[in-house]
Design a protein around this motif. Sequence first.
Motif, PDB file in Angstrom:
ATOM      1  N   GLU A 176      -0.668  33.363  18.482  1.00  0.00           N
ATOM      2  CA  GLU A 176      -0.928  33.975  19.789  1.00  0.00           C
ATOM      3  C   GLU A 176      -1.792  35.237  19.681  1.00  0.00           C
ATOM      4  OE1 GLU A 176       3.067  35.526  18.302  1.00  0.00           O
ATOM      5  OE2 GLU A 176       1.961  33.620  18.334  1.00  0.00           O
ATOM      6  N   ALA A 177      -2.074  35.688  18.473  1.00  0.00           N
ATOM      7  CA  ALA A 177      -2.859  36.914  18.286  1.00  0.00           C
ATOM      8  C   ALA A 177      -4.338  36.649  18.537  1.00  0.00           C
ATOM      9  CB  ALA A 177      -2.655  37.464  16.883  1.00  0.00           C
ATOM     10  N   ASP A 178      -5.004  37.609  19.130  1.00  0.00           N
ATOM     11  CA  ASP A 178      -6.447  37.537  19.379  1.00  0.00           C
ATOM     12  C   ASP A 178      -7.133  38.414  18.335  1.00  0.00           C
ATOM     13  OD1 ASP A 178      -9.065  37.814  20.198  1.00  0.00           O
ATOM     14  OD2 ASP A 178      -8.575  38.210  22.302  1.00  0.00           O
ATOM     15  N   PRO A 179      -7.769  37.803  17.315  1.00  0.00           N
ATOM     16  CA  PRO A 179      -8.367  38.622  16.256  1.00  0.00           C
ATOM     17  C   PRO A 179      -9.468  39.544  16.767  1.00  0.00           C
ATOM     18  CG  PRO A 179      -8.920  36.297  15.966  1.00  0.00           C
ATOM     19  CD  PRO A 179      -7.911  36.372  17.062  1.00  0.00           C
ATOM     20  N   ALA A 180     -10.238  39.093  17.742  1.00  0.00           N
ATOM     21  CA  ALA A 180     -11.303  39.947  18.278  1.00  0.00           C
ATOM     22  C   ALA A 180     -10.705  41.176  18.963  1.00  0.00           C
ATOM     23  CB  ALA A 180     -12.174  39.159  19.255  1.00  0.00           C
TER      24      ALA A 180
END
Length: 197
Positions: A176-180
């Motif tokens: 669920e993490a957004d790397p950007a």
Amino acid sequence: MARPRTHTAELRERIMACALDTVAEHGWAALALRDVAQRAGTSTTAVYALFGSKDALHRAVLIHAFAAFGAEQAAQPVSDDPVTDLAGLGARYVQWALDHPRLYEAMFTDSAAGLAPTPELDDARARAIAGVSDAVRRALRSGAFRPADEVTVIASLWAQVHGLAALMTAGQLPTEADPAAAAWAVIEGWLAPTRVP
């Protein structure tokens, strides 16, 4: 009549390509001279004659990896906005690591770090982050970033993208993490108050 030269530049390039392929396919620990020589269709004697030692071959692999990584970083267009450039460089950094996970790992493993440094290897490492260094310098000079020590800012941004790359190549970044967004949060922390969205 002189004997034909068997240890040629072409053979050196073939050995280098085989060594890079070995690391890319099987990791740093698989880089054994005998296997590389066999893969290149030559002898360990030829490898020693052309590179000098096992460590020298290992350093040559790292130099090539850092050069390829640096070329990808250098492909990021330079704009009038160093903050945008940093975001692009970060994306390229992580993508290169995802595309070349074993080479990327080799560049930062304990085994690689244990090699005695040489000016050529140090230069390859420095050139690999030259784009980030330049963009940080421009961001500080233009006032886009709040006043800070340049080296500290570079280390902060580098640690962020390196951590993201390590987590993503290992498949450990939460789905669920957004790397950007995670990368941008670190950039945003350095922005001058007038630039904070």
